[in-house]
Design a protein around this motif. Sequence first.
Motif, PDB file in Angstrom:
ATOM      1  N   THR A 368     -20.117  15.651   7.601  1.00 34.00           N
ATOM      2  CA  THR A 368     -21.272  16.229   8.282  1.00 34.00           C
ATOM      3  C   THR A 368     -22.562  15.912   7.530  1.00 34.00           C
ATOM      4  O   THR A 368     -22.555  15.482   6.380  1.00 34.00           O
ATOM      5  CB  THR A 368     -21.157  17.759   8.368  1.00 34.00           C
ATOM      6  N   THR A 369     -23.666  16.160   8.226  1.00 36.02           N
ATOM      7  CA  THR A 369     -24.972  16.138   7.573  1.00 36.02           C
ATOM      8  C   THR A 369     -25.570  17.541   7.719  1.00 36.02           C
ATOM      9  O   THR A 369     -25.844  17.972   8.837  1.00 36.02           O
ATOM     10  CB  THR A 369     -25.893  15.082   8.213  1.00 36.02           C
ATOM     11  N   PRO A 370     -25.664  18.272   6.575  1.00 35.60           N
ATOM     12  CA  PRO A 370     -25.381  17.811   5.215  1.00 35.60           C
ATOM     13  C   PRO A 370     -23.936  18.111   4.771  1.00 35.60           C
ATOM     14  O   PRO A 370     -23.419  19.169   5.087  1.00 35.60           O
ATOM     15  CB  PRO A 370     -26.339  18.656   4.375  1.00 35.60           C
ATOM     16  N   HIS A 371     -23.326  17.168   4.075  1.00 38.44           N
ATOM     17  CA  HIS A 371     -22.065  17.400   3.375  1.00 38.44           C
ATOM     18  C   HIS A 371     -22.392  17.204   1.900  1.00 38.44           C
ATOM     19  O   HIS A 371     -22.966  16.191   1.512  1.00 38.44           O
ATOM     20  CB  HIS A 371     -20.991  16.415   3.819  1.00 38.44           C
ATOM     21  N   GLY A 385     -18.162  20.201   0.130  1.00 36.92           N
ATOM     22  CA  GLY A 385     -18.256  21.109   1.266  1.00 36.92           C
ATOM     23  C   GLY A 385     -19.665  21.418   1.697  1.00 36.92           C
ATOM     24  O   GLY A 385     -20.562  20.570   1.642  1.00 36.92           O
ATOM     25  N   ALA A 386     -19.861  22.664   2.124  1.00 36.35           N
ATOM     26  CA  ALA A 386     -21.140  23.105   2.687  1.00 36.35           C
ATOM     27  C   ALA A 386     -22.181  23.339   1.602  1.00 36.35           C
ATOM     28  O   ALA A 386     -21.852  23.580   0.437  1.00 36.35           O
ATOM     29  CB  ALA A 386     -20.931  24.397   3.477  1.00 36.35           C
ATOM     30  N   ASN A 401     -25.586  29.860  -2.321  1.00 34.98           N
ATOM     31  CA  ASN A 401     -25.640  28.403  -2.402  1.00 34.98           C
ATOM     32  C   ASN A 401     -24.449  27.916  -3.219  1.00 34.98           C
ATOM     33  O   ASN A 401     -24.381  28.116  -4.435  1.00 34.98           O
ATOM     34  CB  ASN A 401     -26.958  27.951  -3.037  1.00 34.98           C
ATOM     35  N   TYR A 402     -23.505  27.281  -2.538  1.00 33.33           N
ATOM     36  CA  TYR A 402     -22.274  26.845  -3.192  1.00 33.33           C
ATOM     37  C   TYR A 402     -22.543  25.764  -4.244  1.00 33.33           C
ATOM     38  O   TYR A 402     -21.831  25.680  -5.257  1.00 33.33           O
ATOM     39  CB  TYR A 402     -21.292  26.302  -2.166  1.00 33.33           C
ATOM     40  N   VAL A 403     -23.546  24.917  -3.997  1.00 40.59           N
ATOM     41  CA  VAL A 403     -23.841  23.835  -4.934  1.00 40.59           C
ATOM     42  C   VAL A 403     -24.424  24.385  -6.231  1.00 40.59           C
ATOM     43  O   VAL A 403     -24.034  23.989  -7.335  1.00 40.59           O
ATOM     44  CB  VAL A 403     -24.797  22.813  -4.293  1.00 40.59           C
ATOM     45  N   VAL A 404     -25.362  25.332  -6.123  1.00 42.55           N
ATOM     46  CA  VAL A 404     -25.929  25.967  -7.309  1.00 42.55           C
ATOM     47  C   VAL A 404     -24.828  26.663  -8.102  1.00 42.55           C
ATOM     48  O   VAL A 404     -24.766  26.562  -9.334  1.00 42.55           O
ATOM     49  CB  VAL A 404     -27.038  26.962  -6.922  1.00 42.55           C
ATOM     50  N   ASN A 405     -23.946  27.350  -7.394  1.00 41.23           N
ATOM     51  CA  ASN A 405     -22.829  28.010  -8.066  1.00 41.23           C
ATOM     52  C   ASN A 405     -21.948  27.007  -8.807  1.00 41.23           C
ATOM     53  O   ASN A 405     -21.554  27.221  -9.958  1.00 41.23           O
ATOM     54  CB  ASN A 405     -21.976  28.783  -7.050  1.00 41.23           C
ATOM     55  N   THR A 421     -15.256  23.926   0.465  1.00 42.49           N
ATOM     56  CA  THR A 421     -15.558  24.753   1.632  1.00 42.49           C
ATOM     57  C   THR A 421     -15.680  23.846   2.850  1.00 42.49           C
ATOM     58  O   THR A 421     -15.786  22.625   2.721  1.00 42.49           O
ATOM     59  CB  THR A 421     -16.872  25.538   1.452  1.00 42.49           C
ATOM     60  N   LYS A 422     -15.709  24.451   4.008  1.00 41.46           N
ATOM     61  CA  LYS A 422     -15.859  23.681   5.240  1.00 41.46           C
ATOM     62  C   LYS A 422     -17.325  23.305   5.425  1.00 41.46           C
ATOM     63  O   LYS A 422     -18.180  24.182   5.541  1.00 41.46           O
ATOM     64  CB  LYS A 422     -15.373  24.500   6.436  1.00 41.46           C
TER      65      LYS A 422
END
Length: 432
Positions: A368-371, A385-386, A401-405, A421-422
Amino acid sequence: MRLNRLVAVTALAVCMVSSLALAQDRGRLRGERPQRGPALTAEQSQSAWTWQAKSYARKLKLDDAATEQLVTAYIENRTDAAKRIEAQREARRNNAQGEGRGEGRRGRMRGLDPELQRELQADLKADIAAFVPADAMDDTIIALGTYNAQYDMMTHNLIEMNIGDEKTYAALVPMRAYIVEMSALRTSGNRDEMRARFQSAREALSDDLSMVLSEEEMETLMASMRGNRGGEGRGQRPDRQRGRDGDRPNRGGPIVNADGIGEDAPAFTIADSTGAEHSLSDFKGKVVVMQWINPDCPVCKRVTNSGKVAAMQKTLSEKTDDIVFLAVNSTHYMEAATGASYLKEHKLDMPLLIDRDGAMGKMYAAKTTPHMYVIDAEGVLRYSGALDDDSYGRKGAEATNYVVNAVSQILAGETVTPDATKPYGCSVKYGD
């Protein structure tokens, strides 16, 4: 198993949306009349309008009294609109027949007259000015002033499923966004661009609905759309279109998914929008954050316009200097300059890797965008993931925010949780 279910649900969603919308959009672009199923009764229309108004009242956080006022004003406006639109069409049909054009010209008279739409929107604005906040008025008129019969039919089919108020309201949010996007796109003069963005908007709706509805519910909704659209055999065309547009990102090359977390990320060497080459090995000793983008994707635009991506980049850059941000565009038809301008417009300081042949995207199984992907300093894939847990863009500062985590946990020497994550957004537009 998770991947198979996701593919199945997404395929159902694309077929469902396309069965009602794809033929209509193509017909409008060619000036033809698409096949239509039976119109809603007055009672069914009023029910659909009630749900639409209440859904938007929830977005505005109106109290019960204001919500009822909005519902009443919207129903009255839509009722008046239906009468005036039909009267205008009847006058045009009579005029066409009188001039000898007859049935063959009717397909070109179905669109809502822009002047009439503006008049109806002005009436609605006057009726709701007392209880809708002034700073939300323009968005409210855009959302409720489409006068779109497709939206009514979609809403009717959804509420007929009796899936509960909360799930119905949740599904109405992406439906409304889709209709607004369609209305805006039809004012564009570039037909090729319109077709591409129509498909992008349909896929965004499919993705968002699949997050709200179960596979069984998607099947039910798809069946109801087929029943309402009329005609035979049209269900095959969306599948063929989906194949041409590459809505099958998981094909060919080494596939990275949740099972690939903790393994070496696939190596790559690829040029950016300036022609400079980048290799994963260049970033040894740094955390790499990659995101797939597409300037045509409404979900990608939404997360970027909201400032989420810029805020993420700022937060992580303050945590460490040893971090690299990369944007990847695997959209097969997208020129490098378009993506570069998109990043510059939103003040995102990162190289844009140009992957028009889709080789890198397929290698990473970007969906997806964004992946989003996070690779640690040793070149190990630690997150996929998301961007966050806010696929509808409603949580604001409360979103996780999954990326920050993930980056924070990597820097602290901790296990990344969640590590997969999805992803949400439009499907990556791979070429054939």
